[in-house]
Design an enzyme around this catalytic site. Structure first.
Site, PDB file in Angstrom:
ATOM      1  N   LYS A 278      34.596  43.949  40.117  1.00  0.00           N
ATOM      2  CA  LYS A 278      34.497  42.542  40.532  1.00  0.00           C
ATOM      3  C   LYS A 278      33.682  42.424  41.819  1.00  0.00           C
ATOM      4  CE  LYS A 278      38.863  40.750  38.690  1.00  0.00           C
ATOM      5  NZ  LYS A 278      38.253  39.758  37.779  1.00  0.00           N
ATOM      6  N   ARG A 352      44.328  41.478  28.501  1.00  0.00           N
ATOM      7  CA  ARG A 352      44.581  41.420  27.056  1.00  0.00           C
ATOM      8  C   ARG A 352      44.911  42.798  26.498  1.00  0.00           C
ATOM      9  NH1 ARG A 352      38.748  38.817  26.257  1.00  0.00           N
ATOM     10  NH2 ARG A 352      39.226  38.203  28.386  1.00  0.00           N
TER      11      ARG A 352
END
Ligand code: BES
Ligand code: MN
Ligand code: ZN
Length: 495
Positions: A278, A352
């Protein structure tokens, strides 16, 4: 905090302070007028002079004679016509907050209330206790300077009609449990990643089981997670030195009938993005990436505190997402516990991956319903901002139920679409599916990924990336969606 309901005259109420409402046209509320008769119309004079205008959320503390309480807190209610729940909540919050800035130990709330169809007596009691807990919450910071003076407030009295007494008292109990659960959630989420590790979450759950007899906690470590063949969860944790934990928190009630409600939380205690690293500016906020897990743990505490006649199972998959020599790389293919293979095209779509194995684990409980909550995508923040939690479900009635729960407790959610097309975008040349599908509809394709693992379950997914915490100057956990979730569970317990 002690909560009481008072149904007699205001003048005889033994508290330090009585809070009464003033509408923004300068009109005193009925309760204020009743007091004023005893206090030689001080309030009427004050309002007439224009010293206090009744603007929503404004408060003014004054000395008052002629009643047992020594002080009166004037509270702005906003427009008089059809008092909204929002304005009422704001007035209650402002009253509590004003009291905490003084030496007041007991406060009576004699405020106008919204119509019963907008706020039932039970939810009124719940909201007062919830708001009190919310306003009194202080971040467990690690600042070394002098601590601010603790507040003195110990007792809150709600003034109302006798026929509401039972329902309001019931609401107080619910709201106190909710406030404690939400405070636990916020404490966990606000802690830095070097303190709140997967093991710390596990320890917190185990401590809960010591306090509450109805709770049983099982903690799976690396060997057990391997035995469960949770290949996607293992893939995310493999780049981290911090050992993963999978928590199973069960609340059992002897009178509960039917299959359990299973809650699943994303517990990434820090999300660097992994090899798909990130950007730095707000990366610190990724300590909040375990907000879903924290909400599950806080809610299990509330459920146990209320000893709800309902079987509830809380599942938490907890690990870090780190870049490392052993970390997963874009293009790696792993096998989930359900047997489906996944091509990991972006290591930052890790939520997920841990959730698909947790959702598969949920099957063994033969659940009535499964609800997962996760700070899953930045895309949900683009879509809904910070006001609504995104609700995705493979059952429209369940989604509607959740949205309604959020609405009535002012912890709102919005039903998002989840049709086949989105799932088709997850095609991979090399595996059963890819873990990402490009920018468009990012929160929906993330939900569609999860949907592949919940086909024959009644399942909903809450994307709380926008609602679980705030950035900026007031950075911190909001406690959401604890209130919505408790309403959901209370309704199920009452069935
Ligand atoms: N934890 C993040 C989602 C997130 C983003 C939460 C911003 C709160 C604020 C999640 O693991 C993530 O990184 N999602 C990616 C998915 C993408 C790679 C498909 C995202 O949203 O950018
Ligand atoms: Mn991520
Ligand atoms: Zn994440």
């Amino acid at each position: 905090m002690q909560f009481e309901f008072w149904t007699k005259g205001l003048a005889d109420l033994a508290v330090d302070c009585v809070a009464v409402g003033v509408h923004d046209d300068g009109e005193l509320s009925a309760e204020a007028r009743a007091l004023d008769v005893r206090g030689r119309e001080k309030l009427a004079r004050l309002v007439k002079r224009g010293d206090f205008t009744g603007k929503a959320g404004e408060t003014w503390l004054i000395d008052f004679e002629g009643i047992r309480a020594e002080r009166v807190l004037l509270v702005g209610m906003g427009p008089k016509v059809e008092l909204s729940r929002k304005a009422w909540r704001r007035a209650v919050g402002a009253s509590i907050s004003a009291a905490t800035r003084t030496r007041i130990t007991s406060l009576a709330l004699a405020l106008p209330r919204p119509a019963a169809k907008a706020l039932t007596d039970e939810r009124l009691g719940r909201a007062v206790a919830e708001l009190t807990g919310h306003m009194l919450y202080r971040v467990n910071d690690l600042k070394s300077g002098k601590k601010p003076r603790p507040h003195a407030l110990a007792r809150v009295v709600v003034v109302g009609q006798a026929k509401a007494s039972q329902a309001v008292q019931k609401g107080f109990a619910q709201g106190s449990a909710l406030a404690e659960g939400a405070a636990l959630m916020r404490n966990l989420a606000n802690l830095p990643g070097n303190v709140c590790t997967p093991s710390y979450l596990a320890k917190t759950a185990q401590d809960l089981a010591k306090t509450y007899k109805s709770l049983r906690v099982k903690v799976l470590g690396l060997p057990e997670i391997k035995r469960e063949k949770m290949g996607c969860f293992l893939a995310v944790t493999q780049g981290s030195e911090e050992p993963p934990r999978f928590l199973v928190i069960e609340h059992r009630h002897p009178r509960a009938k039917g299959a359990p409600t299973v809650l699943v939380g994303k517990g990434i205690t820090f999300d660097t993005g992994g090899i798909s690293l990130k950007d730095p500016p707000t990366m610190d906020e990724m300590k909040f990436d375990m907000s879903g897990a924290a909400c599950v743990i806080g809610t299990m505490k509330a459920v146990a505190e209320l000893n709800l006649p309902l079987n509830v199972v809380g599942l938490v998959a907890a690990c870090e997402n780190m870049p490392d020599g052993r970390a997963i790389k874009p293009g790696d293919i792993v096998t989930s516990s359900a047997g489906l293979t996944v091509e990991i095209l972006n290591t930052d779509a890790e939520g997920r991956l841990i959730l698909c194995d947790a959702l598969h684990y949920a099957r063994r409980f033969k659940p009535d319903v499964v609800v997962d909550m996760a700070t899953l995508t930045g895309a949900i923040v683009v879509a809904l901002g910070v006001h609504h939690t995104g609700v995705f479900a493979n059952d429209d009635a369940l989604a509607r139920e959740i949205v309604d729960c959020g609405l009535v407790v002012d912890d709102r959610a919005w039903h998002m679409p989840l049709t086949e097309e989105y799932g088709e975008q997850l095609k991979s040349n090399f595996a059963d599916m890819a873990n990402v599908a490009g920018r468009d509809g990012g929160s929906i394709t993330a939900a569609a990924f999860l949907a592949r693992f919940t086909k024959d379950l009644t399942w909903a997914h809450l994307d709380i990336a926008g609602t679980a915490y705030q950035g900026g100057a007031a950075k911190g956990s909001t406690g959401r969606p604890s209130a919505m979730l408790l309403e959901f569970l209370l309704r199920r317990a009452a069935r």
